[in-house]
Enzyme design. Structure first.
Site, PDB file in Angstrom:
ATOM      1  CG  ASP A  12      -0.933   3.116  -0.770  1.00  0.00           C
ATOM      2  OD1 ASP A  12      -1.188   3.901   0.002  1.00  0.00           O
ATOM      3  OD2 ASP A  12      -2.071   2.534  -1.487  1.00  0.00           O
ATOM      4  CG  HIS A  40       2.856   9.895   3.479  1.00  0.00           C
ATOM      5  ND1 HIS A  40       2.804   9.386   1.700  1.00  0.00           N
ATOM      6  CD2 HIS A  40       2.621  10.939   3.025  1.00  0.00           C
ATOM      7  CE1 HIS A  40       2.977  10.152   1.064  1.00  0.00           C
ATOM      8  NE2 HIS A  40       2.722  11.129   1.616  1.00  0.00           N
TER       9      HIS A  40
HETATM   10  P1  GDP Z   1       2.879   6.123   0.578  1.00  0.00           P
HETATM   11  O1  GDP Z   1       1.670   6.788   0.570  1.00  0.00           O
HETATM   12  O2  GDP Z   1       3.799   5.978  -0.714  1.00  0.00           O
HETATM   13  O3  GDP Z   1       3.928   6.968   1.478  1.00  0.00           O
HETATM   14  O4  GDP Z   1       3.007   4.684   1.061  1.00  0.00           O
HETATM   15  P2  GDP Z   1       2.375   3.961   2.598  1.00  0.00           P
HETATM   16  O5  GDP Z   1       2.688   4.583   3.425  1.00  0.00           O
HETATM   17  O6  GDP Z   1       0.938   3.849   2.175  1.00  0.00           O
HETATM   18  O7  GDP Z   1       2.843   2.505   2.252  1.00  0.00           O
HETATM   19  C1  GDP Z   1       4.008   2.240   2.470  1.00  0.00           C
HETATM   20  C2  GDP Z   1       3.969   1.087   3.296  1.00  0.00           C
HETATM   21  O8  GDP Z   1       5.376   0.274   3.458  1.00  0.00           O
HETATM   22  C3  GDP Z   1       4.219   1.665   4.698  1.00  0.00           C
HETATM   23  O9  GDP Z   1       3.446   0.941   5.872  1.00  0.00           O
HETATM   24  C4  GDP Z   1       5.477   1.646   5.027  1.00  0.00           C
HETATM   25  O10 GDP Z   1       5.940   1.704   6.604  1.00  0.00           O
HETATM   26  C5  GDP Z   1       5.956   0.356   4.618  1.00  0.00           C
HETATM   27  N1  GDP Z   1       7.360   0.458   3.669  1.00  0.00           N
HETATM   28  C6  GDP Z   1       7.990   1.359   3.085  1.00  0.00           C
HETATM   29  N2  GDP Z   1       9.383   1.005   2.747  1.00  0.00           N
HETATM   30  C7  GDP Z   1       9.278  -0.288   2.862  1.00  0.00           C
HETATM   31  C8  GDP Z   1      10.435  -1.285   2.668  1.00  0.00           C
HETATM   32  O11 GDP Z   1      11.153  -0.911   2.136  1.00  0.00           O
HETATM   33  N3  GDP Z   1       9.922  -2.588   3.272  1.00  0.00           N
HETATM   34  C9  GDP Z   1       8.735  -2.883   4.104  1.00  0.00           C
HETATM   35  N4  GDP Z   1       8.565  -3.806   4.443  1.00  0.00           N
HETATM   36  N5  GDP Z   1       7.991  -1.809   4.101  1.00  0.00           N
HETATM   37  C10 GDP Z   1       7.944  -0.661   3.808  1.00  0.00           C
END
Ligand code: GDP
Length: 424
Positions: A12, A40
């Site tokens: 995440d 994701h």
């Molecule tokens: P992954 O499994 O590593 O892809 O991560 P997730 O998708 O579960 O979690 C990342 C969350 O953070 C998602 O809701 C993204 O839209 C959000 N996100 C990613 N980068 C950023 C950022 O720089 N700022 C903010 N506020 N949210 C972000």
């Protein structure tokens, strides 16, 4: 050129967003491990999507999305995901599925549920997607490769053999209904119909793509600390989350992976059980959880509230090292803008001694965080495009983390969107 996008932490970290962003320059995006157990979240012009199986490049029409042999392939979940995105107006993605990918069987999901039920309070906090039973069977050599769907006689014979063992467990350990070969066979024939148009010799395809100079992205799921060998065993996932495994799970030479972009989140979050040294609780945790990510830190697959913590330099330094990081993408930094002061975990105290080396699980359980408090910047940094334009304390936070982890932060993500990125 082949690049990998992987996580340094517990998952995440925002890998989906970074992959989606880098996919603009990519020809091929490959999932090489894991299954539909994690998700994701991606925000783009089409809307907001939670992907579990599809690679995060599916939103561009110039890319080919590949399910590599290392993935735990849940065929109905994959095709449900495809129809969901197409219904929301995304053009039908070009998808290839490795003929060597193994299939998540309906009984893998049942065994996952039954085992969690049996362990009750002592469970691992599985997402019940069948991942652990799937990989157990793969390495016990009783799994089913996609290619096996195409030899019906051999398939039926193997099913009959495998089911005998499964039914002993179902009857005597779990006290649940037995599996029927005919039903399973019929289900697999449905799976075959779904997957047939996409089946491909992926390693041969990628061999040619590399020769032609194509840009290939390997997309990891979860993060270093969930790796079965190098993570917080046994509170890990069942397939390797490391870039090195990208070579195996996609079927390419290891030396072709030229860039390893490790995604590191500006604070910590984790799901499932296990030691989490910099964890915070109560109102402090609730506020970070509510403000975190894009719409709160809740599991993309399960909706479970994530456990929250301050940034952990010890875990992240280790997480980056074990990935073989060439570049760090530092994400979700904008979320911290509300804090007057930001604690950071800079060491672990274990039996009275402070270390910055990430220990094995037995020691980790005893570790207490050594915190350093950095000043906050109290500003919304979303929309900022240049590093110099970030508030001074924000730059100091980034530079402090960079020094502690020892790997270059070349990208800073300051929002969930594709364009919320600052290159350094
Ligand atoms: P992954 O499994 O590593 O892809 O991560 P997730 O998708 O579960 O979690 C990342 C969350 O953070 C998602 O809701 C993204 O839209 C959000 N996100 C990613 N980068 C950023 C950022 O720089 N700022 C903010 N506020 N949210 C972000």
């Amino acid at each position: 050129m082949v690049k990998a996008v992987v996580g340094a932490n517990w998952g995440d970290e925002g890998k989906g967003k970074i992959t989606d962003m880098l996919s603009k320059e990519a020809d091929i995006i490959v999932r090489f491990q894991g299954g539909a157990n994690a998700g994701h979240t991606i925000v783009n012009d089409y809307g907001k999507f939670a992907l579990h199986t599809l690679p995060s490049g599916v939103f561009y029409d110039h890319t080919t999305s590949i399910i590599g042999n290392g993935v735990a392939l849940n065929i109905p979940v994959l095709f449900k995901e495809v129809s969901e995105i197409v219904e929301k107006g995304v053009p039908m993605p070009k998808i290839l599925v490795s003929d060597r990918a193994q299939i998540v069987m309906p009984y893998h999901i049942l065994f996952d549920e039954y085992e969690e039920e049996r362990l009750a309070g002592k469970s691992f906090g599985s997402t019940k997607s069948g991942i652990a039973p799937f990989y157990s069977d793969k390495y016990a050599k009783i799994g089913f490769q996609v290619a096996e769907l195409f030899d019906e006689d051999a398939l039926k014979e193997k099913l009959e053999r495998v089911i005998v063992q499964k039914n002993v467990l179902l009857e005597h350990l779990y006290h649940k209904p037995a599996l029927k070969v005919d039903e399973l066979f019929a289900t697999l024939m449905e799976y075959k119909k779904m997957v047939e148009p996409y089946v491909c010799d992926v390693s041969a395809f990628l061999y040619n793509a590399i020769k032609e100079g194509k840009n290939i992205l390997l997309e990891g799921q979860l993060g270093s600390l969930k790796d079965p060998d190098h993570g917080i065993y046994p509170m890990v996932t069942s397939s390797s989350t490391l870039a090195a495994y990208g070579a195996i799970g996609a079927g390419i030479p290891p030396y072709e992976i030229k860039k390893i972009i490790t995604v590191v989140k500006a604070y910590s979050s984790a799901v499932g059980a296990g030691a989490f040294v910099s964890e915070i609780f109560g109102d402090e945790a609730d506020e970070l959880r509510r403000r975190g990510g894009d719409g709160g830190e809740y599991g993309a697959t399960t909706g479970r509230p994530r456990r929250m913590g301050w940034f952990d330099c010890v875990a992240s330094k280790y997480g980056c090292r074990i990935q073989g990081t060439t570049d760090v993408a530092f994400t979700v930094l904008d979320v911290l803008g509300y804090l007057d002061e930001i604690p950071v975990c800079v060491g672990y105290e274990i039996d009275g001694e402070v270390t910055t080396d990430f220990p094995t699980t037995a020691k980790l359980e005893k570790a207490k965080p050594v915190l350093k408090v950095l000043p906050g910047w109290k500003e919304d940094i979303r929309g900022i495009k240049k590093y110099e334009d970030l508030p001074e304390n924000c730059r100091k936070y980034i530079e402090f983390v960079e020094e502690q982890i020892g790997f270059p932060i070349t990208m800073v993500s300051n929002g969930p969107g594709r364009n919320d990125i600052i290159y350094r």
